[in-house]
Each structure stands twice: as structure tokens, then as C-alpha cells.
Design a protein around this motif. Structure first.
Motif, PDB file in Angstrom:
ATOM      1  N   UNK A  50      30.034   2.315  58.528  1.00  0.00           N
ATOM      2  CA  UNK A  50      28.753   2.956  58.822  1.00  0.00           C
ATOM      3  C   UNK A  50      28.939   4.411  59.246  1.00  0.00           C
ATOM      4  N   UNK A  51      29.887   4.661  60.144  1.00  0.00           N
ATOM      5  CA  UNK A  51      30.094   6.006  60.679  1.00  0.00           C
ATOM      6  C   UNK A  51      30.848   6.931  59.732  1.00  0.00           C
ATOM      7  N   UNK A  52      31.801   6.385  58.992  1.00  0.00           N
ATOM      8  CA  UNK A  52      32.660   7.238  58.178  1.00  0.00           C
ATOM      9  C   UNK A  52      32.229   7.343  56.717  1.00  0.00           C
ATOM     10  N   UNK A  53      31.654   6.310  56.181  1.00  0.00           N
ATOM     11  CA  UNK A  53      31.302   6.316  54.761  1.00  0.00           C
ATOM     12  C   UNK A  53      29.800   6.441  54.558  1.00  0.00           C
ATOM     13  N   UNK A  54      29.079   5.502  55.106  1.00  0.00           N
ATOM     14  CA  UNK A  54      27.636   5.481  54.873  1.00  0.00           C
ATOM     15  C   UNK A  54      26.953   6.751  55.353  1.00  0.00           C
ATOM     16  N   UNK A  55      27.289   7.236  56.521  1.00  0.00           N
ATOM     17  CA  UNK A  55      26.616   8.408  57.075  1.00  0.00           C
ATOM     18  C   UNK A  55      26.850   9.659  56.223  1.00  0.00           C
ATOM     19  N   UNK A  56      27.944   9.693  55.494  1.00  0.00           N
ATOM     20  CA  UNK A  56      28.233  10.863  54.666  1.00  0.00           C
ATOM     21  C   UNK A  56      27.804  10.677  53.213  1.00  0.00           C
ATOM     22  N   UNK A  57      27.981   9.480  52.689  1.00  0.00           N
ATOM     23  CA  UNK A  57      27.723   9.238  51.268  1.00  0.00           C
ATOM     24  C   UNK A  57      26.967   7.931  51.056  1.00  0.00           C
ATOM     25  N   UNK A  59      24.979   5.141  49.442  1.00  0.00           N
ATOM     26  CA  UNK A  59      24.654   4.747  48.077  1.00  0.00           C
ATOM     27  C   UNK A  59      23.383   3.924  48.070  1.00  0.00           C
ATOM     28  N   UNK A  60      22.809   3.770  46.916  1.00  0.00           N
ATOM     29  CA  UNK A  60      21.529   3.061  46.789  1.00  0.00           C
ATOM     30  C   UNK A  60      21.614   1.631  47.312  1.00  0.00           C
ATOM     31  N   UNK A  61      22.715   0.980  47.123  1.00  0.00           N
ATOM     32  CA  UNK A  61      22.849  -0.408  47.561  1.00  0.00           C
ATOM     33  C   UNK A  61      23.316  -0.572  48.997  1.00  0.00           C
ATOM     34  N   UNK A  66      23.550  -1.140  56.024  1.00  0.00           N
ATOM     35  CA  UNK A  66      23.403  -0.192  57.127  1.00  0.00           C
ATOM     36  C   UNK A  66      22.341  -0.666  58.113  1.00  0.00           C
ATOM     37  N   UNK A  67      21.228  -1.188  57.620  1.00  0.00           N
ATOM     38  CA  UNK A  67      20.165  -1.681  58.489  1.00  0.00           C
ATOM     39  C   UNK A  67      20.675  -2.824  59.357  1.00  0.00           C
TER      40      UNK A  67
END
Length: 106
Positions: A50-57, A59-61, A66-67
């Protein structure tokens, strides 16, 4: 200006998990207490993602995953707070921090 109240939390890894102790402003170390961290390995992996990947990039899926993590953040925070400040020494430290903050506002 009142003096700043500084205290450190020292976390040590053991064979069975973690212990922690406080070092007060006079450099006195408290008795170590077991620190039961609320995050399990899968939670840590999720939080790291969540902090390292999702917050920066994002993706639609990724939004559903994340929620789910966001829904757990408050619970993890409360559990961590309880693990650190739940014992008698931690309660005293927390009160001292609150007192110092109140004195700082004056």
C-alpha cells in the motif's frame, strides 16, 4: 518555555517476537515488556504494498485491495497504541507525554 519531555521506546527482537522498554529523560531504562505487534506477516506485506507500490502507481484493479487495507489502518493503529501504552509503565509514559503537551500549550 517549559523543557521538552523526551522519551524513547526501544524495541528489541527476540526468538519469540519482540520486547520493548522506555528510556526516560534521565537515561534510565525501564524493565523490558513483551511487545505484541498487531501486524502479522501478511498484514506487513499488505501495508508495504500500500505504501510503496499502490500510493505511487495505483492500477485499475488495485482499488479494492487498497480499500481493504485502509479499512484496517485505524484498527492496527489502536492495537499498536494498546501494545505500547497498555501496561502500567506505558500508561505513565503516555500521561507524562500528555502533561508535557499541556504545559507546552501554556
Amino acid at each position: 518555555m517549559p523543557p521538552i519531555y523526551e522519551i524513547r521506546l526501544i524495541v528489541d527482537r527476540t526468538n519469540d517476537g519482540y520486547t520493548a522498554s522506555w528510556i526516560d529523560p534521565n537515561s534510565q531504562r525501564s524493565t523490558a515488556f513483551p511487545l505484541n505487534l498487531p501486524l502479522k506477516p501478511q498484514n506487513m506485506d499488505d501495508l508495504r504494498w500500500y505504501l510503496e507500490t499502490y500510493m505511487q502507481f495505483p492500477g485499475a484493479g488495485d482499488y479494492a485491495r487498497a480499500k481493504g487495507i485502509e479499512d484496517q489502518l485505524k484498527m492496527w493503529g489502536q492495537q499498536l497504541f494498546d501494545a505500547i501504552f497498555g501496561g502500567s509503565e506505558g500508561t505513565n509514559v503516555y500521561r507524562s507525554l500528555l502533561d508535557a503537551a499541556a504545559n507546552d500549550d501554556q
